[in-house]
Motif scaffolding. Structure first.
Motif: not given
Ligand code: M6R
Length: 369
Positions: A54-55, A58-62, A82-87, A110-114
């Protein structure tokens, strides 16, 4: 357009029974079986999946963290969050047999999109859990499972969060159904219970006066801790995030089991600590373990504000305040336990005279990396 509420956030909190109900709508047939034709991914392709990542941010990651506990339990497929920006920049282990589930209210983060683009480059199957039709992340994914929370205007995410958790449950239960046998039978039983949750959220929302009062008396508080365990752990972190965003108060969420590994040193007389208590029917004695955590922090002078199921009397001797939530099975509890934490942050922010819908320094969707 605020429907009689003072703020969008308050309206959105009260919209939550619908956000969950509408996200469930049309996703089962008359027999109660899950139908996700909208995914347009073959059962064979989904059956091939041996790992889920799951990427989100913030709240979506929770919401993703809640999903991990539930999906692993229901399907026995390993799930990591994984937090999208860390992934994106961590050389992730993802391949043709991986399912990458992104979660985003706006569909424009943007982080999630990438992260999604990177997952596709690596050959993964990508599903977007998203609240906004026609947004970028669903377009860049193989499939989309929409949440039906309706437009979320307040910067702090509330109803989208509940809808994200609900959509992830639906996805997990669908995968369990595909596995067949007892997995499928169990999935049907959970689905039935899930359908009862919107009415329980409604009932809970009718009992928030005391939470509002507690918040009003805490306008001068400098620091608040939140403890939870299992699915209550991401809820503790979400409670802390809401408070940071809206009331600009230092707040931290911990896994209750971690207390004695460090955070208990923070406990001092008068420190408010919210504890999200697993239902008494939780496996592995989790309920008892968290009750003894409450006892430990109370003994050190913490002011314990306990979120517990109706009928749970074990918490009473150690709680300065008990906030009751309706009963449901352990993995579904987040849809209820987070509500008082949202209401608390809303009213504490209001008590401090802050702009609840537009907290400082934040944007509703973060479209830069
Ligand atoms: O639109 P998204 O769901 O992708 O947004 C992700 C986060 O930026 C968002 O959840 C943020 O943490 C909220 N302000 C939380 O209330």
């Amino acid at each position: 357009e605020k429907g009689g509420y003072a703020t969008f956030m308050e309206k959105e909190i009260f919209d939550q029974p619908h956000a969950v109900g509408d996200t469930l709508l049309g996703r089962t047939d008359e027999s109660g079986a899950l139908v996700l034709d909208e995914l347009r991914i073959s059962e064979e392709q989904l059956g091939n999946v041996d790992r889920i990542t799951v990427v989100a941010c913030g709240t979506a990651a929770y919401a993703g963290m809640v999903a991990k506990y539930a999906i692993e339990h229901w399907t026995r497929i390993p799930v990591e969050v994984t937090l999208a920006h860390e992934f994106r920049y961590s050389d992730p282990i993802v391949n043709e047999r991986s399912l990458v589930v992104s979660i985003s209210q706006s569909g424009e983060t943007m982080d999630t999109l990438m992260a999604v683009k990177h997952a596709r480059e690596l050959g993964a199957l990508t599903i977007s859990v998203c609240n906004t039709h026609g947004s970028t992340i669903p377009r860049e994914s193989d499939a989309v499972l929409y949440t039906h929370a309706g437009p979320e205007i307040a910067v702090a995410s509330t109803k989208a969060f509940l809808a994200q958790i609900t959509a992830c449950y639906v996805l997990g239960l669908y995968l369990a159904q595909l596995r067949g046998g007892t997995f499928a039978d169990d999935a049907q039983a959970v689905m039935k219970e899930l359908h009862e949750v919107p009415a329980k959220i409604e009932e809970l929302l009718g009992t928030m006066d005391r939470v509002q009062e507690i918040a009003r008396f805490m306008a001068d508080t400098r620091s608040v801790l939140f403890l939870g365990r299992n699915v209550g752990f991401p809820i503790a972190m979400e409670g802390a995030l809401k408070l940071k965003e809206l009331a600009y108060i230092h707040a931290e969420g911990f896994a209750a089991g971690e207390l004695k590994h460090g955070p208990i040193a923070l406990i001092e007389p008068g420190l408010p600590v919210f504890v999200v208590v697993p239902g008494p029917d939780s496996p592995h004695d989790l309920h008892k373990k968290v009750v003894s955590n409450i006892q430990e922090i109370r003994a050190r002078g913490a002011r314990t504000i306990v979120i517990a199921q109706e009928g749970d009397e074990d918490v009473v001797p150690f709680a300065d305040e008990v906030i009751r939530v309706p009963q449901t099975s352990p993995l579904l509890q987040p849809l209820l336990t987070v509500v008082p934490l949202q209401v608390f942050a809303l009213h504490l922010s209001t008590a401090k005279g802050l702009d609840v819908d537009q907290p400082r320094n934040l944007a509703k969707s973060v479209t830069v990396e």
